[in-house]
Design a protein around this motif. Structure first.
Motif, mmCIF file in Angstrom:
data_model
loop_
_atom_site.group_PDB
_atom_site.id
_atom_site.type_symbol
_atom_site.label_atom_id
_atom_site.label_comp_id
_atom_site.label_asym_id
_atom_site.label_seq_id
_atom_site.Cartn_x
_atom_site.Cartn_y
_atom_site.Cartn_z
ATOM 1 N N ILE A 66 0.840 -1.201 0.000
ATOM 2 C CA ILE A 66 0.000 0.000 0.000
ATOM 3 C C ILE A 66 0.875 1.251 0.000
ATOM 4 O O ILE A 66 0.587 2.229 -0.704
ATOM 5 C CB ILE A 66 -0.977 -0.014 1.193
ATOM 6 C CG1 ILE A 66 -2.021 -1.115 0.982
ATOM 7 C CG2 ILE A 66 -1.637 1.340 1.391
ATOM 8 C CD1 ILE A 66 -2.875 -1.402 2.204
ATOM 9 N N LEU A 67 1.959 1.230 0.757
ATOM 10 C CA LEU A 67 2.883 2.369 0.771
ATOM 11 C C LEU A 67 3.546 2.555 -0.592
ATOM 12 O O LEU A 67 3.703 3.685 -1.064
ATOM 13 C CB LEU A 67 3.935 2.188 1.863
ATOM 14 C CG LEU A 67 3.405 2.355 3.290
ATOM 15 C CD1 LEU A 67 4.400 1.800 4.302
ATOM 16 C CD2 LEU A 67 3.083 3.809 3.577
ATOM 17 N N SER A 97 6.738 11.113 -1.761
ATOM 18 C CA SER A 97 6.967 9.832 -2.441
ATOM 19 C C SER A 97 8.232 9.164 -1.918
ATOM 20 O O SER A 97 8.272 7.941 -1.752
ATOM 21 C CB SER A 97 7.023 10.019 -3.956
ATOM 22 O OG SER A 97 8.131 10.787 -4.332
ATOM 23 N N ILE A 154 1.317 7.048 -6.624
ATOM 24 C CA ILE A 154 0.290 8.090 -6.745
ATOM 25 C C ILE A 154 0.921 9.465 -6.492
ATOM 26 O O ILE A 154 0.633 10.429 -7.209
ATOM 27 C CB ILE A 154 -0.881 7.810 -5.783
ATOM 28 C CG1 ILE A 154 -1.629 6.555 -6.240
ATOM 29 C CG2 ILE A 154 -1.817 9.012 -5.696
ATOM 30 C CD1 ILE A 154 -2.610 6.010 -5.218
ATOM 31 N N SER A 155 1.804 9.545 -5.501
ATOM 32 C CA SER A 155 2.508 10.807 -5.224
ATOM 33 C C SER A 155 3.366 11.231 -6.409
ATOM 34 O O SER A 155 3.412 12.410 -6.768
ATOM 35 C CB SER A 155 3.401 10.667 -3.990
ATOM 36 O OG SER A 155 2.637 10.382 -2.858
ATOM 37 N N MET A 165 7.284 7.560 1.387
ATOM 38 C CA MET A 165 6.513 6.328 1.193
ATOM 39 C C MET A 165 7.434 5.152 0.841
ATOM 40 O O MET A 165 7.246 4.033 1.313
ATOM 41 C CB MET A 165 5.459 6.501 0.088
ATOM 42 C CG MET A 165 4.368 7.497 0.390
ATOM 43 S SD MET A 165 3.386 7.063 1.824
ATOM 44 C CE MET A 165 3.818 8.399 2.902
ATOM 45 N N SER A 214 1.005 4.136 -2.751
ATOM 46 C CA SER A 214 0.913 5.554 -2.386
ATOM 47 C C SER A 214 2.061 6.344 -3.001
ATOM 48 O O SER A 214 1.885 7.483 -3.441
ATOM 49 C CB SER A 214 0.947 5.715 -0.869
ATOM 50 O OG SER A 214 -0.144 5.051 -0.288
ATOM 51 N N ARG A 215 3.219 5.722 -3.053
ATOM 52 C CA ARG A 215 4.384 6.379 -3.656
ATOM 53 C C ARG A 215 4.138 6.662 -5.135
ATOM 54 O O ARG A 215 4.431 7.748 -5.634
ATOM 55 C CB ARG A 215 5.613 5.502 -3.489
ATOM 56 C CG ARG A 215 6.836 6.060 -4.162
ATOM 57 C CD ARG A 215 8.041 5.144 -3.923
ATOM 58 N NE ARG A 215 9.205 5.684 -4.579
ATOM 59 C CZ ARG A 215 9.686 5.239 -5.735
ATOM 60 N NH1 ARG A 215 9.116 4.236 -6.356
ATOM 61 N NH2 ARG A 215 10.747 5.786 -6.275
#
Length: 105
Positions: free
Chosen positions: A21-22, A57, A28-29, A60, A25-26
């Motif tokens: 998930i992290l 990012s 997406i950032s 993450m 998220s990275r």
């Protein structure tokens, strides 16, 4: 984090569910950062927005590595032969997020 090994190759997203998930998220950032950089070319916006997203990012990425390290899960190091496994790992990840605890088909 001093316990993390030095990077000598690319790391693939993976490991524990939280680390995955992290990693997501990275990405997406990073995508948001590229949009901000494009927007900076045509609009007057805060120049620190792109810098902030870049740092988010990076955070993450490090957090994903820390989570895996603390769970004794090694980094997933990229090798050309492993490239085909990325889609399989993503299928497992999406199945786990959609229905936690249920094995993918």
């Amino acid at each position: 984090e001093p316990q993390l090994s030095e990077l000598t190759s690319f790391i693939l997203p993976g490991g524990s569910l939280l680390a995955s998930i992290l990693h997501l998220s990275r990405t997406i950032s990073r995508r948001a950062e590229t949009h901000v950089v494009s927007l900076l070319r045509t609009e007057e916006i805060n120049k620190f927005a792109g810098i902030y997203l870049n740092r988010v990012s990076d955070l993450m990425f490090v957090l994903a590595r820390i989570v895996n390290h603390r769970k004794s899960i090694p980094d997933v190091v990229w090798t050309p032969k492993q490239y085909a496994l990325i889609s399989i790992n993503l299928q497992v990840f999406h199945a786990e997020v959609a229905q936690p605890g249920r094995a993918p088909r």
